[in-house]
Enzyme design. Structure first.
Site, PDB file in Angstrom:
ATOM      1  N   ASN A   1       0.638  -1.341   2.321  1.00  0.00           N
ATOM      2  CA  ASN A   1      -0.459  -0.514   1.784  1.00  0.00           C
ATOM      3  C   ASN A   1      -1.656  -1.320   1.264  1.00  0.00           C
ATOM      4  OD1 ASN A   1       1.238  -1.298  -0.344  1.00  0.00           O
ATOM      5  ND2 ASN A   1       0.696   0.468  -1.583  1.00  0.00           N
TER       6      ASN A   1
ATOM      7  N   GLY B   1       7.997  -3.161  -2.280  1.00  0.00           N
ATOM      8  CA  GLY B   1       8.277  -2.113  -1.297  1.00  0.00           C
ATOM      9  C   GLY B   1       8.947  -0.934  -1.959  1.00  0.00           C
TER      10      GLY B   1
ATOM     11  N   GLU C   1       9.230  -5.227  -6.967  1.00  0.00           N
ATOM     12  CA  GLU C   1       8.050  -4.414  -7.303  1.00  0.00           C
ATOM     13  C   GLU C   1       8.166  -3.146  -6.472  1.00  0.00           C
ATOM     14  OE1 GLU C   1       5.434  -5.000  -9.384  1.00  0.00           O
ATOM     15  OE2 GLU C   1       6.101  -6.945 -10.101  1.00  0.00           O
TER      16      GLU C   1
ATOM     17  N   CYS D   1       0.898   2.322  -4.841  1.00  0.00           N
ATOM     18  CA  CYS D   1       2.162   2.492  -5.577  1.00  0.00           C
ATOM     19  C   CYS D   1       1.969   3.089  -6.962  1.00  0.00           C
ATOM     20  CB  CYS D   1       2.893   1.157  -5.673  1.00  0.00           C
ATOM     21  SG  CYS D   1       1.895  -0.111  -6.453  1.00  0.00           S
TER      22      CYS D   1
ATOM     23  N   GLU E   1       8.743  10.005  -4.194  1.00  0.00           N
ATOM     24  CA  GLU E   1       7.363   9.509  -4.282  1.00  0.00           C
ATOM     25  C   GLU E   1       6.579  10.062  -3.077  1.00  0.00           C
ATOM     26  OE1 GLU E   1       7.291   5.317  -3.580  1.00  0.00           O
ATOM     27  OE2 GLU E   1       5.290   5.058  -4.397  1.00  0.00           O
TER      28      GLU E   1
HETATM   29  P1  NAD Z   1       9.365  -0.803   2.565  1.00  0.00           P
HETATM   30  O1  NAD Z   1      10.339  -0.959   1.472  1.00  0.00           O
HETATM   31  O2  NAD Z   1       9.695   0.116   3.691  1.00  0.00           O
HETATM   32  O3  NAD Z   1       9.020  -2.211   3.246  1.00  0.00           O
HETATM   33  C1  NAD Z   1       8.631  -3.341   2.515  1.00  0.00           C
HETATM   34  C2  NAD Z   1       9.031  -4.600   3.257  1.00  0.00           C
HETATM   35  O4  NAD Z   1      10.438  -4.619   3.406  1.00  0.00           O
HETATM   36  C3  NAD Z   1       8.436  -4.724   4.651  1.00  0.00           C
HETATM   37  O5  NAD Z   1       8.013  -6.060   4.826  1.00  0.00           O
HETATM   38  C4  NAD Z   1       9.592  -4.386   5.563  1.00  0.00           C
HETATM   39  O6  NAD Z   1       9.568  -5.090   6.793  1.00  0.00           O
HETATM   40  C5  NAD Z   1      10.800  -4.826   4.748  1.00  0.00           C
HETATM   41  N1  NAD Z   1      11.983  -3.978   5.020  1.00  0.00           N
HETATM   42  C6  NAD Z   1      11.997  -2.659   5.323  1.00  0.00           C
HETATM   43  N2  NAD Z   1      13.263  -2.219   5.485  1.00  0.00           N
HETATM   44  C7  NAD Z   1      14.076  -3.290   5.285  1.00  0.00           C
HETATM   45  C8  NAD Z   1      15.479  -3.483   5.325  1.00  0.00           C
HETATM   46  N3  NAD Z   1      16.305  -2.475   5.608  1.00  0.00           N
HETATM   47  N4  NAD Z   1      15.968  -4.711   5.087  1.00  0.00           N
HETATM   48  C9  NAD Z   1      15.141  -5.738   4.792  1.00  0.00           C
HETATM   49  N5  NAD Z   1      13.795  -5.626   4.762  1.00  0.00           N
HETATM   50  C10 NAD Z   1      13.251  -4.414   4.999  1.00  0.00           C
HETATM   51  O7  NAD Z   1       8.023  -0.380   1.840  1.00  0.00           O
HETATM   52  P2  NAD Z   1       6.654   0.012   2.487  1.00  0.00           P
HETATM   53  O8  NAD Z   1       6.819   1.311   3.210  1.00  0.00           O
HETATM   54  O9  NAD Z   1       6.076  -1.139   3.203  1.00  0.00           O
HETATM   55  O10 NAD Z   1       5.769   0.253   1.163  1.00  0.00           O
HETATM   56  C11 NAD Z   1       5.783   1.459   0.480  1.00  0.00           C
HETATM   57  C12 NAD Z   1       6.595   1.393  -0.792  1.00  0.00           C
HETATM   58  O11 NAD Z   1       6.278   0.227  -1.513  1.00  0.00           O
HETATM   59  C13 NAD Z   1       6.295   2.540  -1.724  1.00  0.00           C
HETATM   60  O12 NAD Z   1       7.498   3.007  -2.283  1.00  0.00           O
HETATM   61  C14 NAD Z   1       5.418   1.931  -2.792  1.00  0.00           C
HETATM   62  O13 NAD Z   1       5.468   2.563  -4.035  1.00  0.00           O
HETATM   63  C15 NAD Z   1       5.977   0.538  -2.866  1.00  0.00           C
HETATM   64  N6  NAD Z   1       4.981  -0.390  -3.367  1.00  0.00           N
HETATM   65  C16 NAD Z   1       5.166  -0.936  -4.583  1.00  0.00           C
HETATM   66  C17 NAD Z   1       4.202  -1.790  -5.087  1.00  0.00           C
HETATM   67  C18 NAD Z   1       4.351  -2.441  -6.431  1.00  0.00           C
HETATM   68  O14 NAD Z   1       3.596  -3.371  -6.698  1.00  0.00           O
HETATM   69  N7  NAD Z   1       5.263  -2.015  -7.273  1.00  0.00           N
HETATM   70  C19 NAD Z   1       3.053  -2.066  -4.346  1.00  0.00           C
HETATM   71  C20 NAD Z   1       2.925  -1.483  -3.106  1.00  0.00           C
HETATM   72  C21 NAD Z   1       3.878  -0.645  -2.611  1.00  0.00           C
END
Ligand code: NAD
Length: 458
Positions: A118, A191, A213, A247, A336
């Site tokens: 994002n 994530g 995070e 997020c 969310e």
């Molecule tokens: P995600 O958890 O789907 O993916 C994040 C990362 O994890 C990616 O690089 C992805 O390739 C990897 N990943 C995905 N599935 C995996 C698995 N099964 N095993 C290992 N690695 C895996 O998140 P997203 O869709 O990229 O981002 C959205 C989420 O992130 C939302 O929930 C948002 O709130 C959160 N977010 C949090 C912050 C923060 O700073 N707290 C900032 C941005 C986004």
């Protein structure tokens, strides 16, 4: 995707480089931070193009939330790194005298940074600033869902930093899983909460510490005594920037019933002021990252839609939308939202609102719009969230002086500014003793010494 053997080789190369002591050298860290800043400055145009291609992100937002945020973090680290890395002298209790005590921050070693799509540039590089400032080697795994930015990050890092120091491993879930088989000294993950659990489980196998995070449903409480027009503008800005894919965006509104109508009216007005009559045509309104996310969001466009509701799958467009008369049982309140849909719920008694918030997972952010200090204090004291912003949205992450992170389901650990340095450091406690005054009382045989010890300890 890199083969497992090649990932293992990269980690091993980084371990060898770390062992040389070079990344730990403070002048080296400063040099690398300055270099990173310069490289980002030089790549600004390409970064704007990449984040725009991935998310239709307006250049202004790319500048503030992707580039500006990192530059500020680098400057802050450069300003404070000498103080942060200093050995801290500590007092020594009488029972340990003669001695001196100190705490010495040391780098952890080889760290893994896994980032989301994002804010694809900032959320990969901001943790890197902390990793460099603390003297580590790093491997970054950007999100495959923002492919233009992922490719650009790989290019920038490969061109400017040796791979034994900083490497980018591009790829999706399977690449991430291959990486997680390796032993790292820290994993910094940004994530979703569900994936956060997978990361923590993989890290546990190696006893690797994690920073998670994560996300969650961040409430936005609006009291009846506020300047509703300004509150509406600030909520609209925080909710709909990046098409709601932030997020810490306000996930839903909890507004006092006496001002609900006005708030909805002014949010509607703000949406029109910001994005025009037809936001699909606005250069300042983003797009949803992909079809899967689009379809999930489009399925939530039901109920009492006050504003918006339009969508276009080819364009990955979801209009800024407000839905009224939402209840906790509705689909939209289960997870969310992470998109431009704003559910409105009303309260007449803040106690009930607080207890409903507290009966759900702890959010990443909580917003309070109120001028009443007692009201603010009550919510601050009776709820728990990663952070709070009073009378605005998003701004709590805007500076480097406040740590940013979640609590409970919204995350573990924090970063930004000094918190980033702490995250990627180990604080080693050191006690130094001279050879003189070697008190025999501690040594066996203990016979006859206990009563003296009891007297000494009081
Ligand atoms: P995600 O958890 O789907 O993916 C994040 C990362 O994890 C990616 O690089 C992805 O390739 C990897 N990943 C995905 N599935 C995996 C698995 N099964 N095993 C290992 N690695 C895996 O998140 P997203 O869709 O990229 O981002 C959205 C989420 O992130 C939302 O929930 C948002 O709130 C959160 N977010 C949090 C912050 C923060 O700073 N707290 C900032 C941005 C986004």
């Amino acid at each position: 995707m890199l083969a497992e053997s090649s990932i293992a080789e990269t980690v091993s190369l980084q371990r060898s480089f770390f062992a040389t002591g070079k990344p730990k050298n403070i002048d080296f860290r400063i040099e690398q931070l300055k270099k990173l800043k310069e490289v980002i400055k030089q790549s600004a145009e390409s970064i704007f193009t990449a984040v725009n291609a991935d998310l239709n992100k307006p250049m202004f937002e790319a500048y503030t939330s992707e580039l500006g945020a990192i530059t500020q973090e680098i400057d802050y680290a450069l300003k404070h790194i000498k103080a942060w890395t200093k050995i801290q002298k500590k007092p020594v209790s009488l029972s340990l005298q003669p001695a001196s005590a100190e705490i010495c921050p040391e780098p952890l070693g080889v760290v893994l940074i896994i980032s989301p799509w994002n804010y694809p540039f900032a959320l990969s590089i901001t943790p890197l600033v902390g990793a460099i400032a603390s003297g580590n080697c790093a491997i970054i795994k950007p999100s495959e869902l923002a492919p233009h930015t992922s490719k650009l990050i790989a290019e920038i890092i490969t061109k400017n930093f040796p791979s034994e120091y900083i490497t980018v491993v591009e790829g999706g879930v399977s690449t991430s899983q291959e990486l997680l088989k390796q032993k790292f000294d820290h994993i910094f993950f940004t994530g979703g909460t569900a994936v956060g659990k997978i990361i923590m489980e993989a890290a546990a196998k190696h006893l690797t510490p994690v920073t998670l995070e994560l996300g969650g449903k961040s409430p936005c409480i609006v009291d009846e005594d506020v300047n509703i027009e300004v509150a509406a503008k600030r909520i609209t800005w925080g909710k709909f920037m990046n098409s709601g894919q932030t997020c810490i965006a306000p996930d839903y509104i909890f507004v006092h019933k006496n001002v609900k109508q006005d708030l909805c009216k002014y949010i509607k007005q703000s949406i029109q002021e910001f994005y025009g009559e037809n936001p699909i045509e606005s250069p300042d309104y983003g797009r949803i990252i992909g079809k899967k996310h689009y379809q999930k969001l489009a399925s939530l466009l039901t109920g009492d839609i006050l504003v918006g509701g339009e969508s276009n799958e080819d364009e990955l467009y979801i209009a800024p939308t407000i839905i009224d008369h939402v209840t906790w049982e509705d689909e939209i309140m289960q997870d969310e939202i992470f998109g431009p849909i704003l559910p409105i719920m009303e309260y007449s008694d803040i106690e009930t609102a607080i207890s409903q918030i507290n009966s759900r997972p702890k959010p990443l952010a909580l917003y309070i719009f109120s001028q009443d200090k007692n009201f603010q204090t009550k919510i601050l004291q009776e709820t728990s969230s990663g952070g709070v912003c009073i009378n605005d949205t998003i701004k709590q992450v805007g500076g480097s002086s406040l740590p940013f992170g979640g609590v409970g389901d919204s995350g573990i650990g924090s970063y930004h500014g000094k918190a980033s340095f702490d995250t990627f450091s180990h604080y080693k406690s050191i006690l130094k003793r001279p050879f003189y005054l070697d008190l025999k009382i501690l040594y066996p045989p203990y016979e006859g010494k206990l009563s003296l010890l009891k007297k000494l300890l009081g």
